[in-house]
Design an enzyme around this catalytic site. Structure first.
Site, PDB file in Angstrom:
ATOM      1  N   ASN A 168       0.848  -1.199   0.000  1.00  0.00           N
ATOM      2  CA  ASN A 168       0.000   0.000   0.000  1.00  0.00           C
ATOM      3  C   ASN A 168       0.877   1.239   0.000  1.00  0.00           C
ATOM      4  O   ASN A 168       2.104   1.143  -0.023  1.00  0.00           O
ATOM      5  CB  ASN A 168      -0.965  -0.028   1.191  1.00  0.00           C
ATOM      6  CG  ASN A 168      -0.212  -0.128   2.501  1.00  0.00           C
ATOM      7  OD1 ASN A 168       0.540   0.752   2.857  1.00  0.00           O
ATOM      8  ND2 ASN A 168      -0.405  -1.247   3.213  1.00  0.00           N
TER       9      ASN A 168
ATOM     10  N   ASP B 266      -4.347  -6.013   4.980  1.00  0.00           N
ATOM     11  CA  ASP B 266      -5.473  -6.764   5.547  1.00  0.00           C
ATOM     12  C   ASP B 266      -5.598  -8.145   4.914  1.00  0.00           C
ATOM     13  O   ASP B 266      -6.186  -9.047   5.495  1.00  0.00           O
ATOM     14  CB  ASP B 266      -6.780  -5.985   5.344  1.00  0.00           C
ATOM     15  CG  ASP B 266      -6.787  -4.698   6.163  1.00  0.00           C
ATOM     16  OD1 ASP B 266      -6.404  -4.755   7.342  1.00  0.00           O
ATOM     17  OD2 ASP B 266      -7.144  -3.637   5.612  1.00  0.00           O
TER      18      ASP B 266
ATOM     19  N   LYS C 244       8.850 -17.416 -10.399  1.00  0.00           N
ATOM     20  CA  LYS C 244       8.098 -16.327 -11.035  1.00  0.00           C
ATOM     21  C   LYS C 244       6.956 -16.910 -11.855  1.00  0.00           C
ATOM     22  O   LYS C 244       7.175 -17.812 -12.672  1.00  0.00           O
ATOM     23  CB  LYS C 244       9.038 -15.528 -11.937  1.00  0.00           C
ATOM     24  CG  LYS C 244       8.364 -14.383 -12.654  1.00  0.00           C
ATOM     25  CD  LYS C 244       9.358 -13.574 -13.462  1.00  0.00           C
ATOM     26  CE  LYS C 244       8.685 -12.420 -14.158  1.00  0.00           C
ATOM     27  NZ  LYS C 244       8.001 -12.781 -15.373  1.00  0.00           N
TER      28      LYS C 244
ATOM     29  N   PHE D 280      -4.506   3.207  14.694  1.00  0.00           N
ATOM     30  CA  PHE D 280      -4.822   4.219  13.678  1.00  0.00           C
ATOM     31  C   PHE D 280      -6.067   3.794  12.922  1.00  0.00           C
ATOM     32  O   PHE D 280      -6.332   2.605  12.766  1.00  0.00           O
ATOM     33  CB  PHE D 280      -3.653   4.360  12.701  1.00  0.00           C
ATOM     34  CG  PHE D 280      -2.586   5.282  13.213  1.00  0.00           C
ATOM     35  CD1 PHE D 280      -1.860   4.943  14.341  1.00  0.00           C
ATOM     36  CD2 PHE D 280      -2.328   6.494  12.583  1.00  0.00           C
ATOM     37  CE1 PHE D 280      -0.891   5.794  14.845  1.00  0.00           C
ATOM     38  CE2 PHE D 280      -1.356   7.351  13.073  1.00  0.00           C
ATOM     39  CZ  PHE D 280      -0.644   7.006  14.199  1.00  0.00           C
TER      40      PHE D 280
ATOM     41  N   LYS E 120     -13.870   1.483  15.631  1.00  0.00           N
ATOM     42  CA  LYS E 120     -12.685   0.628  15.463  1.00  0.00           C
ATOM     43  C   LYS E 120     -11.906   0.521  16.772  1.00  0.00           C
ATOM     44  O   LYS E 120     -11.410  -0.534  17.138  1.00  0.00           O
ATOM     45  CB  LYS E 120     -11.804   1.239  14.366  1.00  0.00           C
ATOM     46  CG  LYS E 120     -10.806   0.275  13.806  1.00  0.00           C
ATOM     47  CD  LYS E 120     -10.258   0.750  12.482  1.00  0.00           C
ATOM     48  CE  LYS E 120     -11.232   0.536  11.346  1.00  0.00           C
ATOM     49  NZ  LYS E 120     -10.813   1.062  10.077  1.00  0.00           N
TER      50      LYS E 120
ATOM     51  N   LYS F  22     -11.303  -3.081  18.574  1.00  0.00           N
ATOM     52  CA  LYS F  22      -9.960  -3.674  18.658  1.00  0.00           C
ATOM     53  C   LYS F  22      -9.339  -3.500  20.042  1.00  0.00           C
ATOM     54  O   LYS F  22      -8.163  -3.812  20.237  1.00  0.00           O
ATOM     55  CB  LYS F  22      -9.048  -3.062  17.595  1.00  0.00           C
ATOM     56  CG  LYS F  22      -9.467  -3.415  16.158  1.00  0.00           C
ATOM     57  CD  LYS F  22      -8.300  -3.275  15.213  1.00  0.00           C
ATOM     58  CE  LYS F  22      -8.712  -3.499  13.772  1.00  0.00           C
ATOM     59  NZ  LYS F  22      -7.554  -3.674  12.895  1.00  0.00           N
TER      60      LYS F  22
HETATM   61  N1  CTP Z   1      -3.931  -3.414  12.083  1.00  0.00           N
HETATM   62  C1  CTP Z   1      -3.330  -4.517  12.647  1.00  0.00           C
HETATM   63  N2  CTP Z   1      -3.274  -5.689  11.949  1.00  0.00           N
HETATM   64  C2  CTP Z   1      -3.823  -5.806  10.731  1.00  0.00           C
HETATM   65  C3  CTP Z   1      -4.462  -4.694  10.151  1.00  0.00           C
HETATM   66  C4  CTP Z   1      -4.501  -3.496  10.854  1.00  0.00           C
HETATM   67  O1  CTP Z   1      -2.851  -4.420  13.766  1.00  0.00           O
HETATM   68  N3  CTP Z   1      -3.742  -6.957  10.083  1.00  0.00           N
HETATM   69  C5  CTP Z   1      -3.959  -2.165  12.854  1.00  0.00           C
HETATM   70  C6  CTP Z   1      -3.396  -0.979  12.104  1.00  0.00           C
HETATM   71  O2  CTP Z   1      -2.016  -0.826  12.350  1.00  0.00           O
HETATM   72  C7  CTP Z   1      -4.178   0.183  12.682  1.00  0.00           C
HETATM   73  C8  CTP Z   1      -5.516  -0.446  13.068  1.00  0.00           C
HETATM   74  O3  CTP Z   1      -5.310  -1.848  13.122  1.00  0.00           O
HETATM   75  O4  CTP Z   1      -3.595   0.706  13.846  1.00  0.00           O
HETATM   76  C9  CTP Z   1      -6.626  -0.165  12.139  1.00  0.00           C
HETATM   77  O5  CTP Z   1      -6.333  -0.699  10.868  1.00  0.00           O
HETATM   78  P1  CTP Z   1      -7.486  -1.321   9.967  1.00  0.00           P
HETATM   79  O6  CTP Z   1      -8.379  -2.210  10.770  1.00  0.00           O
HETATM   80  O7  CTP Z   1      -6.844  -1.911   8.754  1.00  0.00           O
HETATM   81  O8  CTP Z   1      -8.302  -0.095   9.638  1.00  0.00           O
HETATM   82  P2  CTP Z   1      -8.207   0.781   8.416  1.00  0.00           P
HETATM   83  O9  CTP Z   1      -6.795   0.944   7.999  1.00  0.00           O
HETATM   84  O10 CTP Z   1      -8.945   2.011   8.799  1.00  0.00           O
HETATM   85  O11 CTP Z   1      -8.934  -0.088   7.266  1.00  0.00           O
HETATM   86  P3  CTP Z   1     -10.444  -0.702   7.133  1.00  0.00           P
HETATM   87  O12 CTP Z   1     -11.349   0.469   7.150  1.00  0.00           O
HETATM   88  O13 CTP Z   1     -10.387  -1.433   5.852  1.00  0.00           O
HETATM   89  O14 CTP Z   1     -10.694  -1.606   8.306  1.00  0.00           O
END
Ligand code: CTP
Length: 429
Positions: free
Chosen positions: A232, A302, A312, A350, A364, A368
């Site tokens: 990303n 994700d 390859k 974040f 969120k 979490k």
């Molecule tokens: N995070 C994590 N492990 C993952 C994905 C995300 O620990 N596999 C953490 C990120 O570092 C961040 C937080 O979870 O601090 C939120 O990330 P995420 O859930 O991916 O939210 P967004 O980036 O806002 O994306 P989405 O809206 O698709 O959920």
């Protein structure tokens, strides 16, 4: 404000003898001198005659605040200390750039100018940062001289590959000043402490001293095959700025980062480079136990390909359209931290949202198990990618705690870390 280098409150009461020999890389040694001084070292400089053709002693005097040893006869821009005193005064000696000629003389104990004489009179840790034309670097004589010096305990900061003054891109370019600084800082921290005053000075000061902060930064890279991957647009720079600010506030910092282009801050603590989301999960798990605060600034992928291919993939075998089967990665925050959260660990995550920013970020945070969440919108004028103006909101369980306003990442990181201090004091942020 910069996020690269050593936070300025980290005092390193050690004496560094910085010696410069005659190579074009001497201009980079000016930056090194400044970084060493900023890191809290006392720096004195000695220069060969050829070095002075590239950079003037006045430059080094201005950067170090001391006279520069330029010859053996007390003429020129010499410091009141004589050449043997310089060697006695120093805790660590650094030669940057170290030319092929210097390596040859040092390996053979020749002392025919100020730098080689000081080297022979100095018996502490020595850091060499070679820089030369690639053919000279590969020459068996240079290899043998370096082996000899390494056997005697010299620490060689290997040159990198890049643009050389002779007009080719090849190996032989002096290591970057930050890399040399990091080696000097590591050696300085390993030196025996000589007095209580010195021990006190070596302890980081600030409101987060005694606290351990684990910061993740940057993207992850999920392999599809040996060549291709999914990633990303995260640059890592905001996570780096937070790690820097945490160290500047006195914290012991562990920075876990994915593959980034942005320069990684030096001298702030342990830096662990990872590539994939599962490597990042493992690194967080490994360092979680003694941490007081986890800041998950990384943009962890994700999804990851279900079955990465070792070699390859050829497009002929993929046809005219191609579906890559993906599966969810381990959610580090929700799963690892949720399950293995050490007592007292505070967690800041974040949230990147393009709509209903604050509501979704708060949801969120609750989902979490975060203590606080940093909400930002990656699109628009104040988005989180790139170097322009940014704006973030810090939310806790009672709603918005802080609105950064429009600013640059380094200033926002500074303000954000200050907002988090009460969280670690036991009060709500
Ligand atoms: N995070 C994590 N492990 C993952 C994905 C995300 O620990 N596999 C953490 C990120 O570092 C961040 C937080 O979870 O601090 C939120 O990330 P995420 O859930 O991916 O939210 P967004 O980036 O806002 O994306 P989405 O809206 O698709 O959920």
């Amino acid at each position: 404000m910069t996020t690269v280098g050593v936070p300025q409150n980290v005092q390193l009461p050690r004496n560094i003898l910085l010696m410069v020999t005659g190579g074009i890389a001497a201009y980079k040694t000016c930056f090194l001198a400044r970084l060493l001084v900023q890191a809290g070292f006392s720096v004195r400089c000695a220069m060969t005659e050829s070095a002075q053709r590239f950079v003037g002693p006045v430059t080094m005097r201005s950067l170090t605040g001391h006279g520069v040893a330029t010859d053996l006869w007390g003429e020129g821009d010499t410091d009141p200390l004589d050449h043997v005193d310089f060697a006695r005064w120093a805790d660590i000696a650094v030669v940057a750039p170290a030319t092929a000629n210097l390596l040859g003389k040092a390996a053979n104990g020749i002392a025919d100018d100020i730098v080689t004489t000081l080297l022979l009179a100095f018996d502490g840790p020595l850091v060499l940062a070679p820089a030369m034309n690639d053919a000279m670097w590969r020459h068996p004589a240079t290899r043998a001289n370096l082996d000899q010096l390494r056997t005697r305990g010299a620490h060689v900061v290997e040159p990198g590959t890049g643009w050389l003054a002779c007009g080719v891109v090849a190996e032989g370019r002096m290591a970057e000043p930050e890399e040399i600084l990091a080696r000097v800082v590591a050696l300085a921290q390993a030196l025996p402490v000589r007095s209580e005053a010195e021990r006190a000075a070596l302890q980081p000061t600030g409101p987060l001293s005694g606290k351990r902060v684990l910061v993740t930064a940057g993207p992850t890279r999920e392999p599809i095959d040996a060549i291709r991957y999914i990633t990303n647009r995260s640059t890592g720079s905001f996570g780096f700025a937070l790690a820097y600010e945490a160290a500047a506030l006195g914290a012991e910092v562990v920075l876990v980062h994915g593959p980034v282009v942005a320069p990684v801050p030096r001298g702030i603590g342990d830096v662990v480079a990872v590539e994939t989301s599962s490597e990042m999960a493992a690194a967080v798990r490994d360092h979680l136990q003694d941490s007081d605060l986890l800041i998950m600034a990384a943009a962890v992928a994700d999804f990851t390909p279900v079955a990465p291919v070792e070699g390859k993939l050829k497009k002929e075998s993929l046809g005219t359209s191609w579906n890559v089967a993906m599966m969810r990665t381990t959610d580090i925050l929700a799963e690892i931290v949720g399950r293995h959260r050490p007592a007292g660990l505070k967690v800041v995550g974040f949230a990147l949202e393009t709509e209903d920013l604050l509501e979704r970020a708060a949801a969120k945070m609750r989902a979490k198990g975060m203590d606080c969440v940093v909400a930002n919108n990656p699109t628009g004028d104040q988005g989180s990618f790139g170097d322009g103006a940014h704006r973030v909101w810090l939310l806790g369980s009672d709603g918005v705690i802080w609105d950064s306003g429009s600013s640059d990442k380094a200033r926002i990181a500074h303000g954000l870390m200050e907002q988090l201090i009460p969280l670690l004091d036991g009060d709500e942020a």
